[in-house]
Design an enzyme around this catalytic site. Structure first.
Site, PDB file in Angstrom:
ATOM      1  N   GLY A  62       5.074  -1.118   2.704  1.00 14.65           N
ATOM      2  CA  GLY A  62       4.239   0.049   2.515  1.00 14.65           C
ATOM      3  C   GLY A  62       5.000   1.360   2.487  1.00 14.65           C
ATOM      4  CG  HIS A 107      -0.244  -0.107   2.530  1.00 14.72           C
ATOM      5  ND1 HIS A 107       0.243   0.977   3.220  1.00 14.72           N
ATOM      6  CD2 HIS A 107       0.037  -1.193   3.284  1.00 14.72           C
ATOM      7  CE1 HIS A 107       0.792   0.572   4.347  1.00 14.72           C
ATOM      8  NE2 HIS A 107       0.691  -0.737   4.415  1.00 14.72           N
ATOM      9  CG  ASP A 108      -0.380   4.221   1.176  1.00 18.57           C
ATOM     10  OD1 ASP A 108      -1.249   4.937   0.645  1.00 18.57           O
ATOM     11  OD2 ASP A 108      -0.611   3.505   2.166  1.00 18.57           O
TER      12      ASP A 108
END
Length: 262
Positions: free
Chosen positions: A139, A121-122
């Site tokens: 992440g 994520h991200d």
């Protein structure tokens, strides 16, 4: 028109551009948009608020746009954005972003992503990168343009990798990697700078000399990171032909939050 195999599932609401192909047993969920010319192999799952650009080649068994592997995620409307002309090989997993960051996981254009790569994520990945098999990004990792990650490279969350950097096989990164650096090992250590990559990309001798001098300042003169940054910044006066590379390095060092691999 899009070409959809009879066994594929494309939910109502999904947007497919011209000449998109979806191969056997793949699933495209309702909030997905795939632009012109992209080909999706068999047994892929593309879900969430995922946008995929033009002329990508996505091989079999990929999972794109699944919920982030973050216990804080509560179903917020976050995104995965994939640019144009990327090659994404087998068994890759790219997750949505989280509201604790920008809410978007992003892969740029013209990237060559080999099998079993994970973008958590991200993550923010630039253009023209190469990730070898089993490169794994935790992440919030940021990766600049033209970066090459060797096979089984592991990158700690929130780490940054500057443009034109390269890692060797089995590298473990817990700190930031400056632009142009060549690093390898567990824990990672500097092994020089990516001179061959710069030559292949058409860097002039003067620009390569400036990169070499920046590497010496960072790694050979025993300076603190703040002092090294000031010394590198001064190179813009003596090596004006490399002003862009100097500015890139100065900006990266100023923004580094984990310290750099040394």
């Amino acid at each position: 028109m899009a070409q959809i195999h009879p066994t594929a599932v494309v939910e109502p609401g999904a947007q497919l551009g011209e000449n998109v192909s979806i191969d056997a047993y793949s699933i495209v969920r309702a909030q997905v948009r795939i632009d012109e010319g992209t080909r999706v192999g068999p047994h892929c799952v593309i879900e969430g608020r995922t946008t995929i650009g033009r002329d990508n080649r996505i091989f079999q068994f990929c999972s794109l746009g699944a919920a982030p592997q973050d216990k804080k995620y509560a179903g917020e409307p976050t995104e995965l954005q994939i640019g144009d002309r990327n090659t994404i090989r087998e068994f890759c997993t790219f997750n949505l972003g989280t509201v604790q960051d920008a809410g978007v996981t992003r892969l740029g254009n013209d990237n060559w992503i080999m099998a079993y790569v994970h973008l958590a994520h991200d993550c923010q990945v630039g253009d023209k990168t190469i990730f070898a098999n089993n490169a794994q990004l935790a992440g919030h990792v940021h990766v600049g343009d033209w970066v090459i990650l060797g096979g089984y490279t592991q990158v700690h969350q929130f780490a940054k990798i500057g443009a034109h950097a390269m890692t060797g096989m089995n590298t473990s990164l817990t700190q930031d990697v400056p632009p142009f650096a060549l690093v390898t090992g567990n824990p990672a250590q500097s092994r020089g700078f990516n001179v061959e990559g710069l030559k292949r990309r058409g860097f002039s001798g003067e620009r390569i000399a400036a990169v070499k001098q920046m590497h010496r300042i960072l790694y050979r003169q025993g300076l603190t990171l703040d002092d090294a940054r000031l010394a590198i910044q001064a190179l813009a006066q003596t090596m004006p032909e490399a002003a862009e590379e100097v500015a890139m390095m100065v900006r990266f060092l100023a923004e580094s939050s984990r310290g750099i691999v040394r």
